[in-house]
Design an enzyme around this catalytic site. Structure first.
Site, short mmCIF file in Angstrom:
data_model
loop_
_atom_site.label_atom_id
_atom_site.label_comp_id
_atom_site.label_asym_id
_atom_site.label_seq_id
_atom_site.Cartn_x
_atom_site.Cartn_y
_atom_site.Cartn_z
CB ALA A 64 0.43 -1.08 0.26
N GLY A 77 1.47 1.71 -4.95
CA GLY A 77 0.21 2.49 -4.34
C GLY A 77 -0.29 3.28 -4.73
CD GLU A 88 -1.28 0.38 -7.35
OE1 GLU A 88 -1.09 -0.90 -8.33
OE2 GLU A 88 -1.03 0.05 -6.26
CD GLU A 116 2.66 -2.43 -6.79
OE1 GLU A 116 2.49 -1.63 -6.61
OE2 GLU A 116 4.22 -2.13 -8.39
#
Length: 251
Positions: free
Chosen positions: A63, A108, A111, A131
């Protein structure tokens, strides 16, 4: 497309994130482009999808932290919902999706790789869910997909520690399927994808659905769904033609 490059080679489509200056991090614009591309791939003649990052430094650093540093809970929820929309589309696409991981796949980015059906990596790949080092939990499916792939104990290890693991360690725990040299990662992934593309796209799509559903279903439910799906395969002309060629020793 400003951030995603799409290349087609026969029935194999490669999507490359092209934000090298941001380590291929996924901001809202990148996710919008993913949604647009995936919507098209649901209906076209492609059979296998490859997702990778431009360059050798990062598959995707995840992200956009610069963006996240300036938002509150409401915008964070919207950002997570958009991330889930993209990754759920990848997971539910009726075509195999392969992540070719060269460099960092963190947060991310990890992910994103988890949402793919298979994950191939180069020796310089690093994966992780860091994170918690930023004061947040994984928000794009990491807590759920990671445990389903490597088990809850290993998932907790990676999430709680926030540590990065090498391609070798990821391979040893089943997070990575294959490791190829950096210079051969894409060519080997393409070659594997072309092997898949020769098989029945309908049968593969059904098989993908069965494995995904089976992750959350009890054994009895999964087996009943398999029987139904097996029978449905016998209604296709593709099955009829492939079996005829096999019997005639032409396959």
């Amino acid at each position: 497309m400003a951030y995603l490059k799409v290349e087609r080679d026969d029935q194999v489509v490669q999507i490359t994130i092209t934000r090298q200056e941001k380590l291929n991090a996924m901001n809202l614009a990148v996710m919008d482009e993913f949604i647009s591309i995936l919507d098209g791939l649901e209906k076209d003649s492609s059979r296998v999808i490859i997702i990778t990052g431009d360059g050798t430094k990062a598959f995707s650093a995840g992200a956009d932290i610069e963006y996240m540093s300036s938002i509150g809970p409401s915008d964070a929820e919207k950002y997570a919902l958009r991330g889930h929309e993209v990754l759920n589309k990848i997971e539910k696409l009726e075509k195999p999706v392969i992540a070719a991981v060269n460099g960092y796949a963190l947060g991310g980015g990890c992910e994103l790789a988890l949402s793919c059906d298979l994950r191939f990596a180069s020796p310089n790949a690093y994966l992780g869910q860091p994170e918690v080092t930023l004061g947040i939990c994984p928000g794009w499916g990491g807590t759920q997909r990671l445990l389903r792939i490597i088990g809850p104990a290993r998932a907790k290890d990676l999430i709680f520690s926030g540590r990065k693991i090498t391609a070798e360690e990821a391979f040893s725990m089943g997070l990575i399927n294959k490791i190829f040299s950096s210079e051969n990662l894409i060519s080997e992934t393409r070659s594997y994808a072309k092997t898949i593309s020769k098989n029945s796209s309908f049968a593969i799509g059904v098989s993908k659905m069965l494995v995904n559903k089976g992750t959350d279903a009890n054994l009895d439910t999964g087996l009943k769904l398999e029987i139904y799906s097996w029978a449905v395969c016998f209604s296709t002309k593709d099955r009829e033609e492939r079996m005829r060629k096999f019997v005639e020793k032409k396959l």
